[in-house]
Design a protein around this motif. Structure first.
Motif, short mmCIF file in Angstrom:
data_model
loop_
_atom_site.label_atom_id
_atom_site.label_comp_id
_atom_site.label_asym_id
_atom_site.label_seq_id
_atom_site.Cartn_x
_atom_site.Cartn_y
_atom_site.Cartn_z
N GLU A 184 41.94 63.62 34.39
CA GLU A 184 42.18 62.93 33.12
C GLU A 184 43.41 62.03 33.22
O GLU A 184 43.41 60.89 32.75
CB GLU A 184 42.37 63.97 32.01
CG GLU A 184 42.06 63.43 30.65
CD GLU A 184 41.93 64.55 29.62
OE1 GLU A 184 41.53 64.27 28.51
OE2 GLU A 184 42.24 65.71 29.97
N LEU A 187 42.55 59.16 35.24
CA LEU A 187 41.71 58.24 34.44
C LEU A 187 42.57 57.41 33.51
O LEU A 187 42.37 56.19 33.39
CB LEU A 187 40.69 59.06 33.64
CG LEU A 187 39.71 58.25 32.80
CD1 LEU A 187 38.80 57.44 33.69
CD2 LEU A 187 38.88 59.17 31.91
N LYS A 188 43.58 58.07 32.87
CA LYS A 188 44.47 57.33 31.98
C LYS A 188 45.23 56.26 32.75
O LYS A 188 45.36 55.13 32.30
CB LYS A 188 45.46 58.30 31.31
CG LYS A 188 44.88 58.97 30.08
CD LYS A 188 45.89 59.88 29.42
CE LYS A 188 45.23 60.63 28.27
NZ LYS A 188 46.11 61.67 27.72
N ALA A 190 44.29 54.90 35.52
CA ALA A 190 43.35 53.85 35.91
C ALA A 190 43.03 52.93 34.74
O ALA A 190 42.91 51.71 34.90
CB ALA A 190 42.06 54.48 36.43
N GLU A 191 42.92 53.55 33.55
CA GLU A 191 42.66 52.72 32.36
C GLU A 191 43.82 51.78 32.08
O GLU A 191 43.62 50.61 31.75
CB GLU A 191 42.40 53.63 31.14
CG GLU A 191 40.99 54.20 31.10
CD GLU A 191 40.80 55.22 30.01
OE1 GLU A 191 39.66 55.64 29.80
OE2 GLU A 191 41.80 55.60 29.36
N GLU A 193 45.93 50.71 34.28
CA GLU A 193 45.91 49.67 35.31
C GLU A 193 44.84 48.62 35.01
O GLU A 193 45.03 47.42 35.19
CB GLU A 193 45.64 50.33 36.66
CG GLU A 193 45.91 49.42 37.84
CD GLU A 193 45.66 50.13 39.17
OE1 GLU A 193 45.72 49.46 40.19
OE2 GLU A 193 45.39 51.35 39.14
N SER A 194 43.70 49.14 34.53
CA SER A 194 42.59 48.24 34.19
C SER A 194 43.01 47.27 33.09
O SER A 194 42.74 46.07 33.17
CB SER A 194 41.40 49.09 33.76
OG SER A 194 40.38 48.27 33.29
N ARG A 195 43.71 47.84 32.07
CA ARG A 195 44.17 46.96 30.97
C ARG A 195 45.13 45.90 31.51
O ARG A 195 45.04 44.72 31.17
CB ARG A 195 44.87 47.81 29.91
CG ARG A 195 43.91 48.46 28.92
CD ARG A 195 44.64 48.91 27.68
NE ARG A 195 45.62 49.94 27.96
CZ ARG A 195 45.33 51.23 28.07
NH1 ARG A 195 44.09 51.65 27.88
NH2 ARG A 195 46.26 52.11 28.34
N GLU A 198 43.25 43.37 33.31
CA GLU A 198 42.54 42.48 32.38
C GLU A 198 43.49 41.44 31.81
O GLU A 198 43.14 40.25 31.71
CB GLU A 198 41.93 43.31 31.24
CG GLU A 198 40.60 43.94 31.60
CD GLU A 198 40.10 44.88 30.53
OE1 GLU A 198 40.70 44.92 29.45
OE2 GLU A 198 39.11 45.58 30.78
#
Ligand SMILES: [Zn+2]
Length: 424
Positions: A184, A187-188, A190-191, A193-195, A198
């Motif tokens: 988890e 995942l946070k 990664a999220e 990093e993804s943001r 973006e």
């Protein structure tokens, strides 16, 4: 007779009573009226009184209707809990529990079907349980003490094994929980990093759009500059083919006076040309020789030509003296004045240019130049010379000398034009 109204206990729908049931109710009512009160009052008071005072969900019912339908309502909420009502409730509860009284629930057909199905299911389960208990009882009776002990030991071992399995599974569950927490967190991250990516992508797209716009503008500019260059090159090509000397300078020598670019150079008694025009003609003549020397790459010795319209002059390199090529007619013709020296110096320059050109082929000048005396020799071969100065000279001879000089210049102009421009 008043009509009896019942409601379903479950869904509160009004119930339609069949004629048989209505007749039954009627008989029951009559029987109650004639029955002995002692049979209905085991404890105290009349049953009719109890039922008539009972609160029912259908509060619009009359005492008579309630009396004909003595439905049992256990634990029914009452706003007036009197000792009598409490005694009635206890009595009814006792009767119901001891089986002395049948419980009646008015239900509609649908609710009744549902209730029956539910009871069937409960019955089936109860029967299955009963069967299981019976089989256990039978097996228990068949097993001896040794076998029971062995079975107990076996069950105990199985229990321990299951406890160990439980401990292992608990540990595994904890591990899985830890793993879940770690995943988890990952995942946070990664999220996040993804943001970030973006946002970066969005910024990159903006930058790309700005650069693209700049590129388009520069492409436009480049295209414009290329067009301008092509136009200028075309102009240059066209101008290179243009004979600038012939276009700029026109010399006429048909009349008594030499004319350059519509300005007459010199004057005679019959044609009194204004000094302004003569000065302008000298300016054009000086400009012509200056231009020719530049094209030919000739640096004059002793003098420097300064073409300056009708105020042109020649600078002496020896004494930095200005020798004039213009006059207002007031110069002293009996004295070697600056005007005369200027014209003589010009002749010197012309002679230097001619001397350089004579090294080339195909140039012939009709009038010889004598720099020392400032003279031009007639082309007839008579050897007669004409002075370019005004000192001790006549207007006719001065004008002739000037015209000869212009004729020579006209030929030089034609020769230079063919040499420097016809090849292009
Ligand atoms: Zn119902």
């Amino acid at each position: 007779m008043s009509s009896t109204c019942f409601l379903c206990h479950r869904c509160n729908k009004p119930l339609k009573i069949s004629p048989d049931l209505s007749a039954m109710q009627k008989r029951s009512l009559e029987a109650q009226h004639h029955a002995s009160p002692s049979a209905k009052m085991p404890v105290s008071g009349k049953l009719e009184d109890r039922t008539s005072r009972r609160h029912h969900p259908d509060r619009g019912r009359t005492a008579q209707e309630s009396a004909c339908c003595p439905f049992t309502l256990l634990g029914e909420p009452s706003t007036q809990r009197t000792l009598d009502s409490i005694q009635n409730t206890i009595l009814e509860t006792f009767e119901t529990v001891s089986g002395q009284k049948d419980v009646e629930h008015p239900l509609c057909v649908d609710c009744m079907d549902g209730l029956l199905e539910e009871l069937d299911t409960q019955l089936t389960l109860a029967e299955a349980d009963n069967q299981k208990y019976k089989s256990f009882m039978e097996r228990e009776s068949l097993v001896s003490d040794e076998e029971r002990e062995a079975l107990n030991a076996e069950l105990l071992a199985e229990l321990q094994s299951l406890e160990q399995e439980e401990a292992r599974l608990t540990q595994e569950l904890q591990d899985v929980d830890h793993q879940h927490a770690r995943i988890e967190a990952e995942l946070k991250a990664a999220e996040a990093e993804s943001r970030e990516l973006e946002q970066q992508e969005e910024q990159d797209l903006k930058d790309y759009a700005a650069l693209k716009m700049e590129e388009l503008e520069l492409t436009d500019e480049l295209s414009s500059v290329e067009n301008q260059l092509a136009y200028v090159q075309k102009q240059l090509q066209s101008l290179s083919k243009t004979d600038i000397l012939n276009i700029t300078f026109t010399i006429l020598d048909e009349g008594p006076l030499g004319i350059i670019n519509n300005f007459r150079l010199g004057r005679i008694p019959d044609i009194q040309v204004g000094w302004n025009e003569i000065n302008a003609a000298w300016g054009q003549t000086a400009l012509l020789l200056f231009t020719l020397s530049k094209i030919a790459g000739l640096q004059f010795q002793r003098y420097q030509l300064v073409p300056c319209g009708d105020h042109s002059y020649i600078k002496s390199l020896a004494g930095d003296e200005m020798l004039l090529l213009f006059s207002d007619g007031s110069h002293n013709i009996f004295y070697d004045n600056k005007y005369d020296r200027g014209m003589k110096a010009f002749l010197d320059c012309l002679q230097q240019f001619v001397k350089m050109l004579k090294k080339e082929e195909g140039l012939f000048l009709p009038y010889r130049i004598h720099v020392k005396g400032g003279m031009l020799e007639d082309a007839t071969g008579s050897g007669k010379c004409y002075s370019i100065r005004t000192h001790l000279n006549t207007e006719d001879e001065w004008a002739k000398a000037l015209k000869f000089m212009l004729t020579n210049l006209k030929l030089i102009l034609a020769w230079a034009s063919s040499k420097y421009y016809s090849k292009k």
